[in-house]
Design an enzyme around this catalytic site. Structure first.
Site, PDB file in Angstrom:
ATOM      1  N   LYS A   1       0.833  -1.208   0.000  1.00 38.05           N
ATOM      2  CA  LYS A   1       0.000   0.000   0.000  1.00 38.05           C
ATOM      3  C   LYS A   1       0.868   1.258   0.000  1.00 38.05           C
ATOM      4  CE  LYS A   1      -2.708   0.906   3.827  1.00 38.05           C
ATOM      5  NZ  LYS A   1      -2.679   2.313   4.262  1.00 38.05           N
TER       6      LYS A   1
ATOM      7  N   GLY B   1      -4.638   8.335   5.606  1.00 38.90           N
ATOM      8  CA  GLY B   1      -3.711   9.340   6.131  1.00 38.90           C
ATOM      9  C   GLY B   1      -2.561   9.592   5.171  1.00 38.90           C
TER      10      GLY B   1
ATOM     11  N   SER C   1       7.800   9.645  11.567  1.00 35.57           N
ATOM     12  CA  SER C   1       6.642   9.474  10.680  1.00 35.57           C
ATOM     13  C   SER C   1       7.082   9.532   9.231  1.00 35.57           C
ATOM     14  CB  SER C   1       5.599  10.562  10.944  1.00 35.57           C
ATOM     15  OG  SER C   1       4.684  10.613   9.862  1.00 35.57           O
TER      16      SER C   1
ATOM     17  N   ASP D   1       2.557  -0.864  12.011  1.00 40.47           N
ATOM     18  CA  ASP D   1       1.230  -1.304  11.557  1.00 40.47           C
ATOM     19  C   ASP D   1       0.943  -2.756  11.927  1.00 40.47           C
ATOM     20  OD1 ASP D   1       0.758   1.188  10.512  1.00 40.47           O
ATOM     21  OD2 ASP D   1       1.399   0.666   8.487  1.00 40.47           O
TER      22      ASP D   1
ATOM     23  N   LYS E   1      -3.686   6.230  14.825  1.00 39.42           N
ATOM     24  CA  LYS E   1      -3.925   5.553  13.543  1.00 39.42           C
ATOM     25  C   LYS E   1      -5.412   5.618  13.199  1.00 39.42           C
ATOM     26  CE  LYS E   1       0.392   4.641  13.036  1.00 39.42           C
ATOM     27  NZ  LYS E   1       1.174   5.346  12.024  1.00 39.42           N
TER      28      LYS E   1
HETATM   29  C1  S3P Z   1       2.769   5.060   6.213  1.00 40.95           C
HETATM   30  C2  S3P Z   1       3.449   5.452   7.344  1.00 40.95           C
HETATM   31  C3  S3P Z   1       3.031   5.087   8.706  1.00 40.95           C
HETATM   32  C4  S3P Z   1       2.086   3.897   8.678  1.00 40.95           C
HETATM   33  C5  S3P Z   1       1.007   4.067   7.663  1.00 40.95           C
HETATM   34  C6  S3P Z   1       1.591   4.189   6.274  1.00 40.95           C
HETATM   35  C7  S3P Z   1       3.279   5.508   4.904  1.00 40.95           C
HETATM   36  O1  S3P Z   1       2.358   6.166   9.308  1.00 40.95           O
HETATM   37  O2  S3P Z   1       1.538   3.680   9.956  1.00 40.95           O
HETATM   38  O3  S3P Z   1       0.121   2.959   7.677  1.00 40.95           O
HETATM   39  O4  S3P Z   1       2.843   4.956   3.875  1.00 40.95           O
HETATM   40  O5  S3P Z   1       4.106   6.420   4.887  1.00 40.95           O
HETATM   41  P1  S3P Z   1       3.133   7.400  10.018  1.00 40.95           P
HETATM   42  O6  S3P Z   1       3.874   8.167   9.012  1.00 40.95           O
HETATM   43  O7  S3P Z   1       2.040   8.209  10.645  1.00 40.95           O
HETATM   44  O8  S3P Z   1       4.031   6.759  11.030  1.00 40.95           O
END
Ligand code: S3P
Length: 434
Positions: A21, A93, A165, A313, A340
């Site tokens: 993803k 997100g 992050s 995750d 989350k």
């Molecule tokens: C992601 C980063 C992580 C992860 C999310 C996907 C990404 O979040 O938990 O499911 O694709 O960059 P954070 O950046 O908030 O840690």
């Protein structure tokens, strides 16, 4: 939709999980700001990546989506057109935070919104550093979406992320490509580096040195072919299923094993799991392997510190593994889980307690005393895909039937989950009811 799982099951056979993803989001976005044709093969079919695709189309990008590939015709870093309507990021997100970075430097006005869950998640972590680059972004008073962005010329900056992050890091990298000089970003703990790997492949002026990334503007990206590895965060459900369901042995082919994502393999091995990586190779810049997993007794472990972003995750499904392990598993430093799709600490603790698990909530994680005799219960997904799937796997080792309500959220990341469960555990192992 409600699903019901009947134990006991044994998992056997060979599967491939759908495309990663995080990498799929990035391939769509990077393809959109590159010049020329980008072809993405093996992309995620989850609703989150569909949200990114739909937003990019609203921004005027020509994208053709087929079952096995996506074709994008990008027209460069400034190739967007102002959308006529609000951009809906759905539950994602990653879509909202990465787009905020890209759109801050475009000469147009955009408004980003999302579903109830996304509108309750913190956005100041991305708004504040972008404002320091001169971005014009408004949110609701509490730093929540909808976000309104008046794009304009951005100023380069040096920034140290206060929280680990990858979404914030990636948003700043995208903004950095549109700024007036070199931007540097320092990470407190290393997070997934798919953006950096992909941008290097597309020709960006990006450099990495230890925990510092620098990105210079003014370099055109060139369309590429991107082959997306299987998502280790989806594979995780089957890795743990095969580790705990008696007599199981499965192979998960073509799984991404990027070290910034593969913390689950390291931790499970330290718990005693029998996981072999076969035929490790590269798909573009990303390492992949076939994983062979055989059921094996597990022991409790402590999980904290730098490994947390490498398995953030996977912590809900790790909680399930811990219920079957001998001894205590203690997860710390994982307060990010509270931000989350739902508060994942509270959700997994509450629901596993309903099934008889000896699990207690901590401010920054949870403690499990195993092994626990789980029993079937009616559980809530909390409208969170990873909670729903973690509970489904718990159901495979519980006495009696486990029912999970509002399980349609599984489609956010892993629409193939139920068919693959049937494939490895048999048609009757999991049922869908209205
Ligand atoms: C992601 C980063 C992580 C992860 C999310 C996907 C990404 O979040 O938990 O499911 O694709 O960059 P954070 O950046 O908030 O840690």
């Amino acid at each position: 939709m409600r699903i019901a799982i009947c134990a006991p099951v044994k998992a056997a056979g060979s599967i491939t999980v759908s495309g990663d993803k995080s990498i799929s989001h990035r391939a769509l976005l990077v393809g959109a700001i590159a010049r020329g044709a980008t072809v993405i093969r093996g992309h995620s079919h989850g609703n989150d990546c569909r949200s990114t695709l739909t937003c990019l189309r609203q921004l005027g990008i020509d994208i053709k989506a087929y079952d096995d590939r996506i074709e994008i015709h990008g027209s460069g870093l400034h190739g967007f057109t102002e959308p006529a309507d609000i951009l809906d990021c759905g539950n994602s997100g990653t879509t909202m935070r990465l787009l905020t970075g890209v759109l801050s430097g475009q000469d147009m006005t955009t408004v980003l919104t999302g579903d109830v869950s996304l509108r309750s998640r913190p956005m100041n972590r991305v708004i504040e550093p972008l404002r320091a680059m001169d971005a014009c972004i408004w949110s609701r008073a509490n730093g929540r979406a909808p976000l309104s962005i008046r794009g304009r010329a951005l100023r380069a900056m040096d920034y140290t992320l206060p929280v680990a992050s990858a979404q914030v890091k990636s948003a700043l990298i995208f903004a950095g490509m549109l700024a007036n000089g070199t931007t540097t970003i320092k990470e407190p703990t290393m997070t997934r580096d798919h953006t950096e790997r992909m941008l290097l492949d597309f020709g960006a002026a990006l450099q990495r040195s230890g925990d510092v990334i620098s990105i210079a503007p003014g370099k055109d990206l060139h369309g590429q072919e991107v082959c997306v590895p299987g998502d280790i965060s989806s594979a995780a459900f089957f890795i743990i299923l095969a580790s705990i369901a008696p007599g199981s042995r499965i192979t998960i082919e073509n799984t991404g094993v990027n070290p910034t994502r593969a913390g689950i393999i390291d931790i499970l091995r330290s718990m005693g799991a029998d996981i072999t990586r076969k035929d490790q190779r590269y798909l573009g810049q990303e390492p992949v392997a076939d994983l062979v997993i055989m059921q094996h007794p597990l022991q409790g472990v402590d999980i904290n510190g730098a490994v947390i972003p490498r398995l953030i995750d996977e912590l809900p499904i790790i909680a399930v593994a811990a219920t079957q392990a001998h001894g205590t598993t203690r997860v710390q430093d994982a307060q990010e889980l509270r931000h989350k799709e739902t508060d994942r600490i509270r959700a997994i603790v509450l629901e596993l307690q309903k099934m008889g698990a000896k699990i207690t909530e901590q401010e920054d994680g949870f403690i499990v005393h195993g092994p626990c005799d789980l029993h079937g219960a009616t559980c809530s997904s909390h409208h969170d895909h990873r909670i729903a799937m973690a509970l489904a796997i718990a159901g495979t080792v519980a006495q009696g039937e486990t029912r999970i309500e509002n399980a349609e959220c599984i489609d956010i990341s892993f629409p193939e989950f139920i068919p693959l469960m049937k494939k490895v555990c048999g048609e009757d192992a999991i049922r869908i009811s209205a």
